[in-house]
Enzyme design. Structure first.
Site, PDB file in Angstrom:
ATOM      1  N   CYS A  89       1.238  -1.164   0.341  1.00  0.00           N
ATOM      2  CA  CYS A  89       0.095   0.144   0.354  1.00  0.00           C
ATOM      3  C   CYS A  89       0.955   1.457  -0.255  1.00  0.00           C
ATOM      4  O   CYS A  89       1.855   1.958  -1.665  1.00  0.00           O
ATOM      5  CB  CYS A  89      -0.581   0.138   1.494  1.00  0.00           C
ATOM      6  SG  CYS A  89      -2.573   1.134   1.242  1.00  0.00           S
TER       7      CYS A  89
ATOM      8  N   HIS B  94      -3.134  -5.475   1.353  1.00  0.00           N
ATOM      9  CA  HIS B  94      -2.883  -5.686   2.532  1.00  0.00           C
ATOM     10  C   HIS B  94      -2.857  -6.992   3.285  1.00  0.00           C
ATOM     11  O   HIS B  94      -3.185  -7.876   3.448  1.00  0.00           O
ATOM     12  CB  HIS B  94      -3.247  -5.298   3.716  1.00  0.00           C
ATOM     13  CG  HIS B  94      -3.719  -3.435   3.326  1.00  0.00           C
ATOM     14  ND1 HIS B  94      -2.565  -2.987   4.308  1.00  0.00           N
ATOM     15  CD2 HIS B  94      -3.828  -2.901   2.983  1.00  0.00           C
ATOM     16  CE1 HIS B  94      -2.112  -1.486   3.734  1.00  0.00           C
ATOM     17  NE2 HIS B  94      -3.459  -1.650   3.355  1.00  0.00           N
TER      18      HIS B  94
ATOM     19  N   GLU C 260      -0.696  -8.749   5.379  1.00  0.00           N
ATOM     20  CA  GLU C 260      -0.866  -8.597   6.048  1.00  0.00           C
ATOM     21  C   GLU C 260      -1.928  -8.747   7.509  1.00  0.00           C
ATOM     22  O   GLU C 260      -2.100  -8.766   8.118  1.00  0.00           O
ATOM     23  CB  GLU C 260       0.614  -7.468   6.983  1.00  0.00           C
ATOM     24  CG  GLU C 260      -0.042  -6.226   6.818  1.00  0.00           C
ATOM     25  CD  GLU C 260      -0.596  -5.221   6.262  1.00  0.00           C
ATOM     26  OE1 GLU C 260      -0.194  -6.169   5.052  1.00  0.00           O
ATOM     27  OE2 GLU C 260      -1.005  -4.134   5.291  1.00  0.00           O
TER      28      GLU C 260
END
Lengths: 79, 254
Positions: free
Chosen positions: B112, B229, B231
């Site tokens: 990002c 994302h 994570e």
């Protein structure tokens, strides 16, 4: 001296923000405003006397960080 | 884990995600750079630890990466997105170390805002424009994996469809036509926005990115930038496991 830096999206880059503003203006009756492009205006206080030296430094700053050459172009205006 | 057997739908519990064989061997060290305004750094640190890595927080004023073998530039709003997203962070002291690490073949993952930084420092091509809708988009998207022949995507399979969240306002990837041609010719697109069946098209493109680009990998395959994302998808409790194999690939590349 105060140096003006104008940064705008290149002509070939679509500006969705400008297009949204144009549509709002058209809705308000400003039908004659056929295009809007949104850019940035930065006012820099620069120490220096020689205009060409000042311009050269500010242009370097534009290339290094103030503008992204992939999508933007800049214009430096001295007083 | 063999490539054929590796699916992102892994074990259902976060406690089962450490790779077999990790016990006893030295853990791989992965730096997570923290900028003022980063807000996904904790998630990135936790994700690295979940797959058996040793996550090392590195402040952006640091001149080195603490001897880590891989680095994550996490998501967030570094410097409040002033000037352009990622533009100020691109000039932080640590970015010199990131550039040297990348040029030496070290693994770099930009997520990002981190992807935006990689574009700003020129490690990946193009730039981000404001989303076509002018809105901050925060939702799950489908992604088609386009490459699985580089270490950073080692545990993924080409053609596989992932579901990961995006959360950005400047994710509308742009490059001049001649650059787009090179990007496609070189296979630099690692991930594309798609629908649940893996079909790419305007309806499945959340932000207007050229050719539905959601992630890019450099020529040497050691620098990966992506808007979604991974994570945030490393546990059943937080919505799924589709990010695990990406993080695992990075940790193993450290």
């Amino acid at each position: 001296m105060q140096v003006e830096v104008r940064v705008k999206l290149k002509e070939q880059v679509l500006d969705p923000q400008g297009e949204a503003i144009r549509r709002v203006l058209a809705g308000l009756g400003y039908a004659e405003i056929g295009g809007v492009r949104v850019g940035k205006l930065m006012l820099l206080e620069v120490d220096g006397e020689a205009p060409e030296a000042v311009r050269s430094r500010v242009e370097a700053a534009c290339r290094e960080v103030l503008a992204n050459p992939v999508i933007e172009e800049f214009e430096v205006r001295l007083p | 884990m063999t490539k054929a057997g590796s699916g992102v739908r892994g074990p259902g519990s976060g406690n089962d995600m450490r790779p077999a064989g990790a016990t006893g061997s030295a853990r791989k060290r992965v730096a997570v750079v923290i900028f003022p305004g980063s807000n996904c750094d904790r998630d990135a640190l936790a994700a690295v630890e979940l797959v058996g890595g040793d996550a090392v927080p590195v402040w952006h004023q640091s001149a080195d990466l603490g001897g880590c073998g891989a680095v994550i530039l996490p998501g967030g709003f570094s410097y409040g997105d002033y000037l352009r997203a990622g533009a100020m962070a691109a000039h932080s002291p640590v970015m010199g170390a990131v550039r040297r690490h990348a040029n030496a073949g070290g693994a770099v993952l930009g997520i990002c805002n981190g992807f935006q930084m990689l574009l700003e420092i020129g490690l990946l091509p193009g730039a981000m424009l404001m989303n076509r809708t002018l809105r901050f988009i925060c939702r799950d998207v489908h992604l088609r994996v386009e490459r699985d022949d580089v270490p950073l995507l080692n545990h993924l399979r080409r053609g596989q469809v992932l579901t990961l969240p995006i959360a950005h306002k400047e994710g509308n990837w742009f490059a001049p036509a001649e650059v787009v041609r090179v990007v496609e010719a070189e296979g630099a697109v690692a991930l594309r926005y798609c629908d649940e069946r893996g079909e790419v098209g305007s309806a499945a493109n959340p932000n207007g990115a050229i050719n539905a680009v959601a992630g890019l990998v450099n020529r040497d395959g050691n620098v990966l930038g992506m808007m979604p994302h991974p994570e945030r998808r490393v546990g059943a409790l937080i919505g799924g496991l589709d990010g695990v194999e990406l993080i695992r690939s990075l940790v193993e590349a450290a």
